[in-house]
Write a protein that holds these residues in place. Structure first.
Motif, PDB file in Angstrom:
ATOM      1  N   ALA A  70      59.313 -19.621  48.776  1.00 39.76           N
ATOM      2  CA  ALA A  70      58.228 -20.165  47.956  1.00 39.76           C
ATOM      3  C   ALA A  70      56.979 -19.303  47.991  1.00 39.76           C
ATOM      4  O   ALA A  70      56.268 -19.178  46.991  1.00 39.76           O
ATOM      5  N   VAL A  71      56.679 -18.702  49.145  1.00 37.97           N
ATOM      6  CA  VAL A  71      55.420 -17.949  49.271  1.00 37.97           C
ATOM      7  C   VAL A  71      55.597 -16.451  49.064  1.00 37.97           C
ATOM      8  O   VAL A  71      54.604 -15.719  48.980  1.00 37.97           O
ATOM      9  N   THR A  72      56.837 -15.968  48.970  1.00 36.91           N
ATOM     10  CA  THR A  72      57.057 -14.535  48.765  1.00 36.91           C
ATOM     11  C   THR A  72      56.394 -14.081  47.467  1.00 36.91           C
ATOM     12  O   THR A  72      56.530 -14.712  46.427  1.00 36.91           O
ATOM     13  N   GLY A  73      55.645 -13.002  47.562  1.00 34.24           N
ATOM     14  CA  GLY A  73      54.920 -12.482  46.414  1.00 34.24           C
ATOM     15  C   GLY A  73      53.531 -13.052  46.253  1.00 34.24           C
ATOM     16  O   GLY A  73      52.787 -12.652  45.350  1.00 34.24           O
ATOM     17  N   SER A  74      53.156 -14.000  47.129  1.00 34.63           N
ATOM     18  CA  SER A  74      51.838 -14.636  47.035  1.00 34.63           C
ATOM     19  C   SER A  74      50.789 -13.818  47.766  1.00 34.63           C
ATOM     20  O   SER A  74      51.023 -13.320  48.868  1.00 34.63           O
ATOM     21  N   THR A  75      49.623 -13.721  47.163  1.00 33.00           N
ATOM     22  CA  THR A  75      48.468 -13.150  47.848  1.00 33.00           C
ATOM     23  C   THR A  75      47.793 -14.213  48.702  1.00 33.00           C
ATOM     24  O   THR A  75      47.301 -13.933  49.790  1.00 33.00           O
ATOM     25  N   ALA A  76      47.769 -15.442  48.190  1.00 35.47           N
ATOM     26  CA  ALA A  76      47.109 -16.535  48.902  1.00 35.47           C
ATOM     27  C   ALA A  76      47.977 -17.783  48.872  1.00 35.47           C
ATOM     28  O   ALA A  76      48.794 -17.978  47.961  1.00 35.47           O
ATOM     29  N   VAL A  77      47.771 -18.643  49.873  1.00 42.96           N
ATOM     30  CA  VAL A  77      48.508 -19.911  49.985  1.00 42.96           C
ATOM     31  C   VAL A  77      47.530 -20.988  50.432  1.00 42.96           C
ATOM     32  O   VAL A  77      46.732 -20.780  51.346  1.00 42.96           O
ATOM     33  N   PHE A  78      47.577 -22.140  49.769  1.00 35.64           N
ATOM     34  CA  PHE A  78      46.929 -23.343  50.285  1.00 35.64           C
ATOM     35  C   PHE A  78      48.030 -24.269  50.764  1.00 35.64           C
ATOM     36  O   PHE A  78      48.947 -24.596  50.004  1.00 35.64           O
ATOM     37  N   ALA A  79      47.937 -24.719  52.009  1.00 40.79           N
ATOM     38  CA  ALA A  79      49.012 -25.523  52.586  1.00 40.79           C
ATOM     39  C   ALA A  79      48.477 -26.817  53.174  1.00 40.79           C
ATOM     40  O   ALA A  79      47.453 -26.837  53.866  1.00 40.79           O
ATOM     41  N   VAL A  80      49.195 -27.900  52.899  1.00 44.91           N
ATOM     42  CA  VAL A  80      48.853 -29.204  53.432  1.00 44.91           C
ATOM     43  C   VAL A  80      50.150 -29.931  53.789  1.00 44.91           C
ATOM     44  O   VAL A  80      51.168 -29.775  53.118  1.00 44.91           O
ATOM     45  N   THR A  81      50.121 -30.692  54.868  1.00 41.13           N
ATOM     46  CA  THR A  81      51.247 -31.516  55.272  1.00 41.13           C
ATOM     47  C   THR A  81      50.781 -32.968  55.336  1.00 41.13           C
ATOM     48  O   THR A  81      49.583 -33.252  55.362  1.00 41.13           O
ATOM     49  N   ASN A  82      51.718 -33.897  55.380  1.00 42.63           N
ATOM     50  CA  ASN A  82      51.379 -35.316  55.397  1.00 42.63           C
ATOM     51  C   ASN A  82      52.001 -35.986  56.617  1.00 42.63           C
ATOM     52  O   ASN A  82      53.197 -36.291  56.627  1.00 42.63           O
ATOM     53  N   TYR A  83      51.190 -36.195  57.634  1.00 37.94           N
ATOM     54  CA  TYR A  83      51.655 -36.840  58.858  1.00 37.94           C
ATOM     55  C   TYR A  83      52.299 -38.196  58.567  1.00 37.94           C
ATOM     56  O   TYR A  83      53.297 -38.583  59.180  1.00 37.94           O
ATOM     57  N   TRP A  84      51.736 -38.925  57.586  1.00 35.89           N
ATOM     58  CA  TRP A  84      52.155 -40.306  57.358  1.00 35.89           C
ATOM     59  C   TRP A  84      53.527 -40.394  56.705  1.00 35.89           C
ATOM     60  O   TRP A  84      54.110 -41.488  56.636  1.00 35.89           O
ATOM     61  N   ASP A  85      54.071 -39.270  56.251  1.00 33.45           N
ATOM     62  CA  ASP A  85      55.445 -39.282  55.747  1.00 33.45           C
ATOM     63  C   ASP A  85      56.440 -39.645  56.846  1.00 33.45           C
ATOM     64  O   ASP A  85      57.418 -40.347  56.617  1.00 33.45           O
ATOM     65  N   THR A  86      56.196 -39.116  58.047  1.00 33.55           N
ATOM     66  CA  THR A  86      57.124 -39.330  59.160  1.00 33.55           C
ATOM     67  C   THR A  86      56.464 -40.019  60.350  1.00 33.55           C
ATOM     68  O   THR A  86      57.157 -40.530  61.226  1.00 33.55           O
ATOM     69  N   MET A  87      55.120 -39.998  60.396  1.00 36.30           N
ATOM     70  CA  MET A  87      54.346 -40.503  61.534  1.00 36.30           C
ATOM     71  C   MET A  87      54.842 -39.885  62.838  1.00 36.30           C
ATOM     72  O   MET A  87      54.939 -40.544  63.874  1.00 36.30           O
ATOM     73  N   SER A  88      55.140 -38.584  62.760  1.00 37.96           N
ATOM     74  CA  SER A  88      55.606 -37.836  63.925  1.00 37.96           C
ATOM     75  C   SER A  88      54.737 -36.608  64.116  1.00 37.96           C
ATOM     76  O   SER A  88      54.707 -35.723  63.255  1.00 37.96           O
ATOM     77  N   LYS A  89      54.026 -36.556  65.229  1.00 41.15           N
ATOM     78  CA  LYS A  89      53.198 -35.397  65.555  1.00 41.15           C
ATOM     79  C   LYS A  89      54.057 -34.140  65.659  1.00 41.15           C
ATOM     80  O   LYS A  89      53.699 -33.067  65.148  1.00 41.15           O
ATOM     81  N   THR A  90      55.199 -34.268  66.295  1.00 43.83           N
ATOM     82  CA  THR A  90      56.088 -33.118  66.478  1.00 43.83           C
ATOM     83  C   THR A  90      56.578 -32.593  65.142  1.00 43.83           C
ATOM     84  O   THR A  90      56.597 -31.372  64.904  1.00 43.83           O
ATOM     85  N   GLN A 103      50.473  -9.145  36.090  1.00 43.03           N
ATOM     86  CA  GLN A 103      49.233  -8.470  36.443  1.00 43.03           C
ATOM     87  C   GLN A 103      48.360  -9.323  37.355  1.00 43.03           C
ATOM     88  O   GLN A 103      47.440  -8.822  37.981  1.00 43.03           O
ATOM     89  N   LYS A 104      48.645 -10.610  37.407  1.00 40.87           N
ATOM     90  CA  LYS A 104      47.816 -11.501  38.203  1.00 40.87           C
ATOM     91  C   LYS A 104      48.291 -11.585  39.644  1.00 40.87           C
ATOM     92  O   LYS A 104      49.470 -11.400  39.946  1.00 40.87           O
ATOM     93  N   LEU A 105      47.344 -11.899  40.537  1.00 41.18           N
ATOM     94  CA  LEU A 105      47.697 -12.247  41.896  1.00 41.18           C
ATOM     95  C   LEU A 105      48.301 -13.642  41.870  1.00 41.18           C
ATOM     96  O   LEU A 105      48.022 -14.429  40.971  1.00 41.18           O
ATOM     97  N   VAL A 106      49.117 -13.950  42.851  1.00 36.76           N
ATOM     98  CA  VAL A 106      49.772 -15.255  42.902  1.00 36.76           C
ATOM     99  C   VAL A 106      49.185 -16.076  44.041  1.00 36.76           C
ATOM    100  O   VAL A 106      49.040 -15.594  45.162  1.00 36.76           O
ATOM    101  N   ILE A 107      48.830 -17.317  43.732  1.00 32.14           N
ATOM    102  CA  ILE A 107      48.476 -18.272  44.776  1.00 32.14           C
ATOM    103  C   ILE A 107      49.493 -19.394  44.741  1.00 32.14           C
ATOM    104  O   ILE A 107      49.809 -19.940  43.682  1.00 32.14           O
ATOM    105  N   THR A 108      50.021 -19.737  45.901  1.00 32.95           N
ATOM    106  CA  THR A 108      50.970 -20.836  46.030  1.00 32.95           C
ATOM    107  C   THR A 108      50.260 -22.014  46.647  1.00 32.95           C
ATOM    108  O   THR A 108      49.655 -21.896  47.722  1.00 32.95           O
ATOM    109  N   VAL A 109      50.322 -23.162  45.968  1.00 37.81           N
ATOM    110  CA  VAL A 109      49.605 -24.359  46.396  1.00 37.81           C
ATOM    111  C   VAL A 109      50.619 -25.441  46.777  1.00 37.81           C
ATOM    112  O   VAL A 109      51.394 -25.907  45.936  1.00 37.81           O
ATOM    113  N   PHE A 110      50.618 -25.813  48.052  1.00 39.88           N
ATOM    114  CA  PHE A 110      51.481 -26.909  48.512  1.00 39.88           C
ATOM    115  C   PHE A 110      50.832 -28.248  48.161  1.00 39.88           C
ATOM    116  O   PHE A 110      49.621 -28.357  48.027  1.00 39.88           O
TER     117      PHE A 110
END
Length: 319
Positions: A73-93, A4-11
């Protein structure tokens, strides 16, 4: 989880930002009763992920470089919070690709609202004077891509921009070998630089859940994620008064600050320019302090939420 609840996926569910979003959701009764939470992590079996399950959060695995896993991962989600970590690879691309993969997954899964952890485009803001702050520009480029692509499904996109972490201050205070006094040395002007401070753990989620509460009204908005604006001198005085131990602020040339870093030259250049962005452009733009109220409406959108002052952060964390 209740269907019954909406789903939020948090990265980044076990990290600073994602963990803060989950904590803020669980702390707001109206939101906690509305959303079922999925927490994306690289390893759902590790202890930190299992602690999420104890809170009623479903840990799930996804690879930011694997578009199919992101869509799943996001299928069925109403909302998503997404974050990435540049310092994992130190690659802008690489970071840009990962962020765009998340946007594409949200569009493919017909997610209603994406809150993207972004940052300003430093190269554009400074007209090319500070062109090496890759971890800002990569996130900003993903924001631009999301704004370009969102009309395909009517996706709402809110851009949360985290300020300078309060958590970074203590480690940069050192004893001056000449005086023995605890000194905070950076290339900022003591009484003129406007420093945007954020308690990344406590306050990120307050802005994000405010954006979720406002819904479509938050679409296209860029949030300055700031807990408190202070000058370096005011921050040093706050530290001294709160801890009872004197800390002085000392302005030094950026070249001297860089030479103290045990890091590769390209990292020294990037981080040095990051500090100059604060000194010369107030991090978010020269008029950023006067515009903070436009962002704080997101915190106020959820009753009872309050941002953290530096003194409060020190009392809670400066052991």
């Amino acid at each position: 989880m209740s269907s019954q609840k909406l789903v939020i996926t948090v990265f980044g569910a076990t990290g600073n930002q994602g963990g803060s979003v989950i904590a803020a959701l669980l702390a707001a009764p109206a939101l906690a009763s509305k959303y079922a939470i999925r927490g994306v992590t690289r390893d759902p079996t590790k202890p930190s992920a299992q602690k999420l399950r104890d809170k009623g959060v479903e840990p799930i695995k996804a690879d930011l470089s694997d578009p199919a896993s992101l869509t799943s991962a996001v299928t069925g989600s109403t909302a998503v919070f997404a974050v990435t970590n540049y310092w994992d690879t130190m690659s802008k691309t690489t970071e840009e690709t990962q962020g765009k993969n998340i946007v594409d997954a949200c569009i493919a899964a017909k997610v209603q609202h994406l809150v993207w952890s972004s940052l300003p485009n430093a190269t554009k803001m400074t007209n090319g004077k500070l062109p090496h702050i890759e971890h800002f520009d990569s996130k900003a480029n993903v924001s631009a891509y999301a704004e370009q692509e969102k009309s395909k499904t009517g996706l709402w996109v809110t851009h949360f921009m985290a300020a300078y972490f309060m958590q970074n201050i203590r480690g940069s205070i050192k004893k001056d070998p000449a005086t023995g006094i605890s000194t905070w040395s950076l290339p900022w002007t003591e009484t003129q630089t406007q420093l945007p401070l954020l308690n990344i753990v406590a306050d990120t989620g307050k802005y994000v859940v405010g954006a979720l509460t406002l819904g479509e009204a938050a679409d296209g908005k860029f949030i300055q994620g700031v807990s408190q604006w202070l000058t370096p001198g005011e921050a040093a005085q706050t530290i001294s008064e709160t801890t009872g131990s004197k800390v002085v602020y000392k302005e030094i040339p950026v070249e001297e600050w860089r030479e103290r870093l045990p890091m590769p030259d390209f990292v020294k250049i990037e981080l040095g320019e990051n500090l100059l962005l604060i000194r010369d452009y107030n991090y978010f733009g020269k008029d950023a302090p006067s515009k903070q109220g436009d962002s704080d409406v997101f915190v106020k959108a959820v009753p009872g939420q309050k941002l953290t002052t530096l003194a409060e952060f020190i009392r809670a964390n400066w052991n």
